[in-house]
Design an enzyme around this catalytic site. Sequence first.
Site, PDB file in Angstrom:
ATOM      1  N   CYS A   1      12.994  12.156   6.601  1.00  0.00           N
ATOM      2  CA  CYS A   1      13.212  11.686   7.974  1.00  0.00           C
ATOM      3  C   CYS A   1      14.659  11.949   8.378  1.00  0.00           C
ATOM      4  O   CYS A   1      14.988  11.907   9.549  1.00  0.00           O
ATOM      5  CB  CYS A   1      12.810  10.230   8.135  1.00  0.00           C
TER       6      CYS A   1
ATOM      7  N   GLU B   1       9.376  15.921  15.735  1.00  0.00           N
ATOM      8  CA  GLU B   1       9.661  15.921  14.298  1.00  0.00           C
ATOM      9  C   GLU B   1       8.588  16.757  13.598  1.00  0.00           C
ATOM     10  O   GLU B   1       7.413  16.389  13.586  1.00  0.00           O
ATOM     11  CB  GLU B   1       9.645  14.494  13.748  1.00  0.00           C
TER      12      GLU B   1
ATOM     13  N   LYS C   1       0.857  -1.190   0.000  1.00  0.00           N
ATOM     14  CA  LYS C   1       0.000   0.000   0.000  1.00  0.00           C
ATOM     15  C   LYS C   1       0.888   1.234   0.000  1.00  0.00           C
ATOM     16  O   LYS C   1       1.472   1.592   1.015  1.00  0.00           O
ATOM     17  CB  LYS C   1      -0.890   0.031   1.246  1.00  0.00           C
TER      18      LYS C   1
HETATM   19  C1  UN1 Z   1      13.764   9.521   4.185  1.00  0.00           C
HETATM   20  O1  UN1 Z   1      13.762  10.724   4.392  1.00  0.00           O
HETATM   21  O2  UN1 Z   1      12.791   8.836   4.571  1.00  0.00           O
HETATM   22  O3  UN1 Z   1      19.564  10.219   3.058  1.00  0.00           O
HETATM   23  C2  UN1 Z   1      14.816   8.820   3.427  1.00  0.00           C
HETATM   24  C3  UN1 Z   1      18.585  10.714   2.516  1.00  0.00           C
HETATM   25  C4  UN1 Z   1      17.869   9.951   1.442  1.00  0.00           C
HETATM   26  C5  UN1 Z   1      16.841   9.038   2.028  1.00  0.00           C
HETATM   27  C6  UN1 Z   1      15.898   9.710   2.973  1.00  0.00           C
HETATM   28  N1  UN1 Z   1      18.819   9.215   0.663  1.00  0.00           N
HETATM   29  O4  UN1 Z   1      18.130  11.804   2.866  1.00  0.00           O
END
Ligand code: UN1
Length: 489
Positions: free
Chosen positions: A282, A381, A173
């Site tokens: 993230c 966050e 999904k």
């Molecule tokens: C994410 O933000 O979920 O290192 C992954 C990085 C990317 C991957 C991020 N190559 O920011």
Amino acid sequence: MQEYKLLIDGKWIDSSTNESFDDINPTTLEKIATIQIAADIDIDQAVNTAWEAFGAWSETPPPGRAQILFKAARILEEKKEELAKLLTEEMGKVISEARGDIQEAIDITLYAAGEGRRMFGETTTSELKNKFCMTVLRPIGVVGMITPWNFPMAIPAWKVMPALVAGNTIVMKPASDTPLLTIKMVEVLMEAGLPPGVINLVFGPGVSVGQAIVHHPGIRAISFTGSLETGKQIMGECAKSMKRVSLEMGGKNPIIVMDDADIDLAVDGVIWGAFGTTGQRCTAASKVIIHEKVEHEFTDKLLTRTRTLKLGDGLHAKTDIGPVINQAQLDKIAKYARIGQDEGATLLTGGNIANPGLDGYFFEPTIFTDVDPDMRIAQDEIFGPVVSLITVSDLDEAIEVANNTIYGLSSSIYTRDIASGFKAIEKIEAGVTYVNSSTIGAEAHLPFGGVKGTGNGFREAGPEAIKEFTEIKAVYFDYSGKLQKAQID
Ligand code: UN1
């Protein structure tokens, strides 16, 4: 406008709900596509189909499975520009970053395909004579995948490609804000020869479709990337049915700027880490920890650079920052801009919803100074273009502030001192540490993931990706022709 159905057994079929949702361009608010919502009965069908496909797929030797991935990577390369444009339209990130998202998917596809000839176990001796011991990797079975909207092709590829080469079949999904890039990726895999039923796609809200995948007794493992809150719920649900679950969740990623740092380089790193992808990674740098001796120089330079950033349509080459993904995210970011001021931090720049002449969801790049490490803007966050600056007096304090978070994904230190660099590597609690580089930019051949509230011990990408999607079996091969008893004979 195109309507997308569910993908089950290699065919696009109507869902049983008669319901659908709109896929919206966050820059213009135009509808891009309509997507059908799956019912529980459709998910049952997807799981059954995935098990039917599992027999032949898991028996295909890994180098044969890998051939399909090699071919898919070539097709993705050919379509890179077209896919990147669609990605910007669907998700909003600027076109250079959209190309990076597709490239990351290509990289992991090639990497996983290479693993098709490296599915190594180990061999070892036995404690008994005429007996041989080894380990072999086996696929898990049908894996459920739930993916986020911020890397619409890279993150689905991080999960799908290693899982496929390892011999699993999939019910997936993708995020409702960005299903098209997953659909395109799966179309490419089918064009490359992926047999019907090996990947099945269902769409709809996490609370119904996501939950049905997590609850389904026919699914052996769940791979999830998203928020900590949802990850905790999924882990709790998976405990009830003893499903394997790998979780990739949030971050509150620090950049430490030491007094001996190259300040211009550090400013570049913070601009990229905090405002790249409109802060919606993230791995975004949302907390900058600055040595007091360089606080003024660093802050002035950061502010000057931030003021030059152009918001707008990511398809225009001159745009630095695109929109955020949807109204809910925009509201959340605006809420945190207020919270920061209420908590007593100083708003240096930004803090408002922006209007670059487009209908979409734009927010000004925002910097808070005088931030206390315990304030919510330094703890939560935010997932938007908001960065908190915290001043410290030495490296020990910087590391303490860096670790003052429930998360532990990425981290960075800018310093010219080798000892400070190594101390940061040793002491920062995170899955990823950069020295003299920003918090973002993980590469496909290294393990990606985090500690504490960021993950539950698994890593994606790199050699670890195969572990996420295989079971290890210990094999004892006795050729003595008699009953031999371990620990007794
Ligand atoms: C994410 O933000 O979920 O290192 C992954 C990085 C990317 C991957 C991020 N190559 O920011």
